[in-house]
Enzyme design. Structure first.
Site, PDB file in Angstrom:
ATOM      1  CG  PHE B 124      -2.342   0.183   0.848  1.00  0.00           C
ATOM      2  CD1 PHE B 124      -2.920  -0.868   0.115  1.00  0.00           C
ATOM      3  CD2 PHE B 124      -3.271   1.001   1.518  1.00  0.00           C
ATOM      4  CE1 PHE B 124      -4.359  -0.707  -0.111  1.00  0.00           C
ATOM      5  CE2 PHE B 124      -4.460   1.102   1.213  1.00  0.00           C
ATOM      6  CZ  PHE B 124      -5.303   0.091   0.428  1.00  0.00           C
ATOM      7  CD  GLN B 237      -5.882  10.157   3.936  1.00  0.00           C
ATOM      8  OE1 GLN B 237      -6.544   9.100   4.353  1.00  0.00           O
ATOM      9  NE2 GLN B 237      -4.672  10.014   4.041  1.00  0.00           N
ATOM     10  CG  HIS B 239      -8.498   7.710  -1.081  1.00  0.00           C
ATOM     11  ND1 HIS B 239      -8.359   7.146  -2.340  1.00  0.00           N
ATOM     12  CD2 HIS B 239      -8.154   6.812  -0.333  1.00  0.00           C
ATOM     13  CE1 HIS B 239      -7.680   6.022  -2.365  1.00  0.00           C
ATOM     14  NE2 HIS B 239      -7.880   5.507  -1.057  1.00  0.00           N
ATOM     15  CG  LEU B 253     -12.137   4.550  -1.535  1.00  0.00           C
ATOM     16  CD1 LEU B 253     -11.455   6.047  -1.341  1.00  0.00           C
ATOM     17  CD2 LEU B 253     -11.589   3.786  -0.518  1.00  0.00           C
ATOM     18  CD  GLU B 256      -2.967   3.441  -0.728  1.00  0.00           C
ATOM     19  OE1 GLU B 256      -4.034   4.609  -0.204  1.00  0.00           O
ATOM     20  OE2 GLU B 256      -1.898   3.461  -0.366  1.00  0.00           O
ATOM     21  NE  ARG B 287      -5.057   6.310   1.421  1.00  0.00           N
ATOM     22  CZ  ARG B 287      -5.740   5.776   2.083  1.00  0.00           C
ATOM     23  NH1 ARG B 287      -6.299   6.309   3.201  1.00  0.00           N
ATOM     24  NH2 ARG B 287      -5.859   4.461   1.982  1.00  0.00           N
ATOM     25  CG  HIS B 352     -10.521   8.319   2.251  1.00  0.00           C
ATOM     26  ND1 HIS B 352     -11.522   7.446   2.008  1.00  0.00           N
ATOM     27  CD2 HIS B 352      -9.349   7.589   2.834  1.00  0.00           C
ATOM     28  CE1 HIS B 352     -11.085   6.213   2.465  1.00  0.00           C
ATOM     29  NE2 HIS B 352     -10.097   6.025   2.825  1.00  0.00           N
ATOM     30  NE  ARG B 387      -6.887   6.861   7.269  1.00  0.00           N
ATOM     31  CZ  ARG B 387      -7.070   5.714   6.472  1.00  0.00           C
ATOM     32  NH1 ARG B 387      -6.771   4.516   6.810  1.00  0.00           N
ATOM     33  NH2 ARG B 387      -8.231   5.884   5.627  1.00  0.00           N
TER      34      ARG B 387
HETATM   35  C1  LIG Z   1     -14.461   3.831   1.673  1.00  0.00           C
HETATM   36  C2  LIG Z   1     -13.580   3.731   2.666  1.00  0.00           C
HETATM   37  C3  LIG Z   1     -12.533   2.799   2.510  1.00  0.00           C
HETATM   38  C4  LIG Z   1     -11.867   2.679   3.693  1.00  0.00           C
HETATM   39  N1  LIG Z   1     -10.775   1.853   3.448  1.00  0.00           N
HETATM   40  C5  LIG Z   1      -9.748   1.796   4.633  1.00  0.00           C
HETATM   41  C6  LIG Z   1      -9.153   0.690   4.749  1.00  0.00           C
HETATM   42  O1  LIG Z   1      -8.743  -0.046   3.755  1.00  0.00           O
HETATM   43  N2  LIG Z   1      -8.082   0.505   5.625  1.00  0.00           N
HETATM   44  C7  LIG Z   1      -8.204   1.491   6.543  1.00  0.00           C
HETATM   45  O2  LIG Z   1      -7.309   1.266   7.697  1.00  0.00           O
HETATM   46  N3  LIG Z   1      -9.062   2.367   6.646  1.00  0.00           N
HETATM   47  C8  LIG Z   1     -10.031   2.470   5.861  1.00  0.00           C
HETATM   48  N4  LIG Z   1     -10.899   3.651   5.797  1.00  0.00           N
HETATM   49  C9  LIG Z   1     -11.233   4.392   7.009  1.00  0.00           C
HETATM   50  C10 LIG Z   1     -11.790   3.476   8.017  1.00  0.00           C
HETATM   51  O3  LIG Z   1     -12.766   2.736   7.555  1.00  0.00           O
HETATM   52  C11 LIG Z   1     -12.459   4.379   8.821  1.00  0.00           C
HETATM   53  O4  LIG Z   1     -11.455   5.574   9.319  1.00  0.00           O
HETATM   54  C12 LIG Z   1     -13.057   3.723  10.244  1.00  0.00           C
HETATM   55  O5  LIG Z   1     -13.831   2.640   9.842  1.00  0.00           O
HETATM   56  C13 LIG Z   1     -13.575   4.499  11.189  1.00  0.00           C
HETATM   57  O6  LIG Z   1     -14.106   3.842  12.376  1.00  0.00           O
HETATM   58  P1  LIG Z   1     -14.749   4.096  13.620  1.00  0.00           P
HETATM   59  O7  LIG Z   1     -15.033   2.756  14.609  1.00  0.00           O
HETATM   60  O8  LIG Z   1     -13.835   5.139  14.335  1.00  0.00           O
HETATM   61  O9  LIG Z   1     -16.033   4.722  13.233  1.00  0.00           O
HETATM   62  P2  LIG Z   1     -17.201   4.475  12.325  1.00  0.00           P
HETATM   63  O10 LIG Z   1     -17.123   3.167  11.723  1.00  0.00           O
HETATM   64  O11 LIG Z   1     -17.357   5.652  11.575  1.00  0.00           O
HETATM   65  O12 LIG Z   1     -18.427   4.263  13.277  1.00  0.00           O
HETATM   66  C14 LIG Z   1     -19.066   5.448  14.051  1.00  0.00           C
HETATM   67  C15 LIG Z   1     -20.238   4.716  14.908  1.00  0.00           C
HETATM   68  O13 LIG Z   1     -20.490   5.891  15.595  1.00  0.00           O
HETATM   69  C16 LIG Z   1     -21.909   5.903  15.532  1.00  0.00           C
HETATM   70  N5  LIG Z   1     -22.489   7.494  15.833  1.00  0.00           N
HETATM   71  C17 LIG Z   1     -22.025   8.339  15.138  1.00  0.00           C
HETATM   72  N6  LIG Z   1     -22.669   9.489  15.843  1.00  0.00           N
HETATM   73  C18 LIG Z   1     -23.373   9.001  16.602  1.00  0.00           C
HETATM   74  C19 LIG Z   1     -24.611   9.708  17.619  1.00  0.00           C
HETATM   75  N7  LIG Z   1     -24.738  11.169  17.375  1.00  0.00           N
HETATM   76  N8  LIG Z   1     -25.219   8.771  18.282  1.00  0.00           N
HETATM   77  C20 LIG Z   1     -24.980   7.392  18.404  1.00  0.00           C
HETATM   78  N9  LIG Z   1     -24.205   6.935  17.409  1.00  0.00           N
HETATM   79  C21 LIG Z   1     -23.275   7.868  16.856  1.00  0.00           C
HETATM   80  C22 LIG Z   1     -22.432   5.449  14.245  1.00  0.00           C
HETATM   81  O14 LIG Z   1     -23.813   5.116  14.003  1.00  0.00           O
HETATM   82  C23 LIG Z   1     -21.344   4.318  14.226  1.00  0.00           C
HETATM   83  O15 LIG Z   1     -21.807   3.042  14.884  1.00  0.00           O
HETATM   84  C24 LIG Z   1     -11.805   3.528   4.776  1.00  0.00           C
HETATM   85  C25 LIG Z   1     -12.923   4.551   4.691  1.00  0.00           C
HETATM   86  C26 LIG Z   1     -13.662   4.676   3.733  1.00  0.00           C
HETATM   87  C27 LIG Z   1     -14.728   5.674   3.679  1.00  0.00           C
END
Ligand SMILES: Cc1cc2nc3c(=O)[nH]c(=O)nc-3n(C[C@H](O)[C@H](O)[C@H](O)COP(=O)(O)OP(=O)(O)OC[C@H]3O[C@@H](n4cnc5c(N)ncnc54)[C@H](O)[C@@H]3O)c2cc1C
Ligand code: SF4
Ligand code: SF4
Ligand code: FES
Lengths: 256, 590
Positions: B124, B237, B239, B253, B256, B287, B352, B387
């Site tokens: 990557f 960021q 992407h 998306l 990558e 990125r 992203h 990132r």
């Molecule tokens: C298309 C895409 C591809 C990606 N690919 C990669 C990858 O290959 N490798 C990598 O390392 N990272 C990748 N990322 C980044 C990574 O997926 C995210 O940064 C990460 O999943 C965020 O996880 P999290 O647990 O912090 O929050 P999230 O998964 O965003 O979860 C947030 C949670 O909080 C809850 N929530 C939010 N607000 C409230 C509220 N007011 N009240 C109650 N609940 C709430 C939501 O319902 C959800 O359950 C990618 C991102 C995208 C968009």
């Protein structure tokens, strides 16, 4: 392409409802969810529709489009040029509002499926060829469209007798895991109700992830159940071999 | 009007957010501790933004490149973060990531395998070695599904489709959170001894974005209003490769992984333009660099028909592409009528990830509010100014676990639930119901669209003092207008009503982004200012920290902690640690 689409969207709640007509300007490549968002943003801000990713990754936006169970974010509008597009909620689950249904039953079933219990600690030594078939099941996005389609579940009484196709592949995923040490065959035969499935393959047809639910998960699971409970020679051999899925294991209930 | 009612629920530890970070925290806080743990999510379980992650989770197993190790992962992460990361956070991360990934394997995740039967790792951008553990191009799905099933088999209560709108803090200590059930609009009070925020980022602030609707920064905004510090907010960021055409999928998306598996970038003249910007790493540069390069090519008139660059993976052959990138193949086929195994496709930068967020302690993930912890995208410190791909998924596991431990220990040491200020709840209920009674007719969706337009044009991938200032003025006007957001219909599953609070949170965080972007008078990582195009050494020692008193955002500079010698030394070889030690190790190009 025509400049406008006509949609009939079911609106209402548990107490009843009706289809409401909306007109939405056409845009190249738009999907049904785009059209619903147009309605939500401009015509009816309180239109209830679930979605998260708009990329066919999360399985939130399941509904019935012209009678077919579909992901709204993956269903192109241009296939309906000149037609009215009717959008209704999934039929198998109770209505909350508009296109949003109460899918909590599925989450209850999920709790019934015993997790992987590895026979050795990670890191596992597994060959790609040995995990290919379970990786197919890992593509499931829990859209519940297969559950919506399965006639056993569609008649609500069936929900007490059968976990449904989604949970057959969840069970298959663990059962066929090379490192798994749990016996889920009794669960399949009893509470899981794999016998209720009569292999119509309707679930496979609607799966947006193209998982061959019936051929690759349900039929092999049915075979495991049949082997266990109906094949005396295999039972005998297994007893002699002392395999994990011995029928005499205390967890197993009497065969009914 | 009848007195509004609310339900009260008591938990030892409350986790807000059911993405990878929230679920991992929940499991840690609950398993074997006897504590009562609740998880709240604003969508259904298993649908959080994490589900979209594609490429993989970074962990330095060295299954393919033996010289890899935590030192090299540390080195790559600090370098890509342009050294404003919290070194201790990065050190913990690099050391613990492999264990967390193995844990996932033992809970049922099935990663792609090497010929020796170990976890397969793909190259990557800006990772020295092949490091991303993956399952095809749906690694996020694997992570969240595994954690989801693990969590429901642990003794945890999950509240789906509940939106929290307020953090309750008394005498500097968190005492609970308040919100409503989306299905019927009923209010709910969670009293908690400790809270973990795992609410993800705020990528929905921008018009072209890869993020799901949930990424509206609720947790960061709620905590900010309650007195928590935000850091590095200018770091957003973009992407390099989002889809461009058709319009409805703009921003979606393109993993990558396409470049990781050998995809090539070309401009409209057929030239592999990355050789102008980073001849050594080419397509697998970091990125920020690739995104800027595409942006520059388009600006120079060498863009594709819809304003992007060509990405091509067809030379790898149809079988290989379908096996390693099945999701991408399907995505283009169904949404763009295009077969990526046969032809190149257009890509352009898309918002992203938000590197900034709640400032937390490296070891425990504690914020500056006692009892409030944060992990995942909502937290800040690991990624610095940019990132690395794959570092987020392992971040969720490493710091989700640590936040769970932090909250567990805090909850155990705390006595009774604190009393709640009833008048505060009354006020909050009035505030939340106000959009139904307002005379104005400002549509929250339209405010959101205008915010996205504004942030994209004035505080997007390319910024300057002038655009930022103009953006700030317009933002403050929009904020004013947004006070009249109103909504019709009932409280039953009413997305327009819910959108009001999403928009308010994004407006607040947007101001935070612009204010620190104005102050960082240099270009660093994702922060690119045309009036200060160079990275300047004097800014390498500064993090911008923001606090909010309910009216104004206050910005202060905090020194970046210098690395101790044993870490600083890793940067003295002139090469990444594994490469420096053994010349046999190869760069991660395939
Ligand atoms: C298309 C895409 C591809 C990606 N690919 C990669 C990858 O290959 N490798 C990598 O390392 N990272 C990748 N990322 C980044 C990574 O997926 C995210 O940064 C990460 O999943 C965020 O996880 P999290 O647990 O912090 O929050 P999230 O998964 O965003 O979860 C947030 C949670 O909080 C809850 N929530 C939010 N607000 C409230 C509220 N007011 N009240 C109650 N609940 C709430 C939501 O319902 C959800 O359950 C990618 C991102 C995208 C968009
Ligand atoms: S094949 Fe079985 S599970 Fe699938 S729809 Fe038919 S009866 Fe239901
Ligand atoms: S098996 Fe297919 S149809 Fe069924 S829930 Fe999973 S993805 Fe949906
Ligand atoms: S919105 Fe995620 S699958 Fe349709």
């Amino acid at each position: 392409m025509s400049d406008e689409f006509k949609l009939m969207v079911w609106r209402g709640d548990a107490s009843g409802g009706a289809e409401v007509e909306y007109h939405v300007p056409a845009e190249t490549g738009m999907v049904v969810l785009d059209a619903l968002h147009y309605i939500e943003h401009n015509l009816a801000p309180d239109l209830a529709v679930r979605w998260n990713c708009k990329a066919a990754h999360c399985g939130s936006c399941s509904a019935e489009v012209n009678g077919e169970p579909k992901l709204l974010c993956k269903t192109r509008m241009d296939q309906y040029v000149g037609q009215t597009v009717t959008v209704r909620p999934m039929k198998t689950f109770p209505i909350i509002k508009d296109l949003v249904t109460d899918v909590s039953w599925n989450y209850k079933v999920a709790k019934e499926v015993p997790l992987l219990a590895p026979t050795a600690p990670a890191p596992f030594n597994m060959q790609q060829i040995d995990v290919d078939r379970i990786q197919e099941f890992h593509r499931c996005i829990e859209c519940f469209l297969c559950q919506d389609t399965c006639h056993v579940l569609r008649d609500h009484a069936g929900q007490n007798k059968y976990f449904g196709p989604r949970y057959m592949i969840k069970i298959a995923e663990f059962e066929m895991h090379p490192m798994d040490g749990v016996d889920r065959v009794p669960l399949l035969a009893h509470e899981g109700g794999v016998g209720m499935c009569n292999v119509t393959k309707c679930c496979t047809e609607v799966c947006p992830q193209h998982i061959r639910i019936t051929d690759n998960a349900i039929i092999p699971l049915k075979e495991r159940v049949a082997d266990r409970y109906y094949d005396p020679i295999k039972i005998l051999l297994r007893r002699l071999g002392g395999k994990k899925d011995d029928v005499s294991e205390p967890k197993t209930h009497a065969v009914t | 009007m009848a007195q509004e009612m609310y339900e009260t629920l008591d938990y030892d530890v409350l986790i807000i957010g059911a993405g990878g970070a929230g679920l991992r925290a929940a499991v840690e806080a609950s398993e074997g501790t006897g504590l009562k743990v609740g998880v709240v999510t604003k969508s259904l379980l298993g649908k959080a933004h994490t589900v979209m992650a594609e490429g993989g989770a970074a962990a330095s197993f060295g299954n393919l490149d033996a010289p890899d190790g935590w030192e090299t992962h540390f080195y790559d992460t600090m370098r890509s973060g342009h050294f404003i990361n919290n070194y201790r956070t990065v050190e913990i991360f690099a050391k613990e990531a492999p264990d967390r990934v193995l844990e996932l394997e033992s809970w049922g995740a099935v990663f792609d395998r090497t010929p020796e039967g170990r976890i397969m790792q793909r190259p990557f951008g800006a990772h020295t070695f092949r490091r991303l553990c993956h399952i095809g191009d749906h690694t996020g799905l694997e992570l969240i599904r595994t954690m989801q099933y693990k969590a429901i088999h642990t003794n945890i209560d999950v509240f789906q489709e509940v939106t929290m709108t307020k953090m309750l803090v008394q005498n500097g200590r968190v005492v609970g959170a308040f919100g409503y059930f989306r299905a019927d609009g009923r209010f709910v009070l969670f009293r908690a001894r400790a809270i973990v925020l795992a609410t993800g980022g705020w990528g929905r602030i921008y018009k072209v974005t890869s993020n799901s609707w949930e990424s509206t920064g609720d947790g960061a905004a709620l905590a900010f209003r309650a007195g928590a510090d935000l850091m590095d907010m200018e770091m957003v960021q973009f992407h390099p490769t989002g889809m461009v055409w058709p319009p409805g999928v703009r921003g979606l998306l393109v993993t990558e992984g396409v470049r990781g598996e050998g995809g090539l970038l070309r401009n409209s003249e057929g030239e592999r333009f990355m050789k102008t910007y980073d001849p050594e790493r080419m397509e697998l540069s970091s990125r920020d660099v690739v995104a800027r390069s595409i942006f520059r090519e388009v600006q120079a008139g060498r863009g594709t028909p819809h304003g992007g660059a060509w990405l091509d993976i067809s030379h790898k052959g149809a079988d290989y592409v379908k096996k390693k990138l099945p999701g991408m193949y399907e995505q283009f086929l169904t949404l763009a009528d295009l077969d990526i195994t046969k032809q190149p496709f257009e890509v352009a930068p898309t918002c992203h990830y938000t590197m900034g967020g709640l400032r937390v302690d490296a070891e425990t993930c504690a914020t500056n509010i006692a009892g409030l912890f944060a992990a995942g995208e909502v937290a800040c410190g690991l990624h610095g100014a940019n990132r690395l791909g794959g570092n987020s998924l392992s971040d969720l596991l490493v710091f989700g676990r640590r936040a769970g431990m932090g909250a567990r220990d805090y909850a155990k040491a705390t006595g009774q639930h604190a009393a709640i200020d009833e008048s505060e709840l009354r006020q909050e209920m009035d505030r939340v119901l106000e959009p139904f009674h307002r005379q104005g007719s400002v549509n929250p969706y339209h405010v959101h669209e205008r915010l996205q337009e504004l942030m994209t044009n004035y505080a997007g991938i390319m910024r300057s003092g002038d655009t930022l200032q103009e953006g700030l003025d317009k933002l403050l006007e929009l904020k004013d207008e947004a006070r009249s957001m109103s909504i019709g219909g009932s409280r039953v599953y009413n997305p327009g009503w819910h959108a009001v609070f999403d928009v308010e949170n994004m407006l607040l965080l947007s101001e935070g982004i612009i204010r620190s972007a104005l102050e960082r008078k240099e270009s660093r990582g994702a922060h690119w200012r045309t009036d200060f195009p160079d990275e300047l050494p004097e800014w390498q020692t500064v993090n911008f920290v923001e606090s909010f008193d309910g009216q104004t955002i206050r910005l202060r500079r905090e020194p970046v902690n210098p690395m101790p010698d044993y870490l600083a030394q890793l940067f003295t070889y002139g090469k990444a640690p594994g490469l420096a030690k053994s010349e046999a190790g190869k760069e991660s190009q395939v």
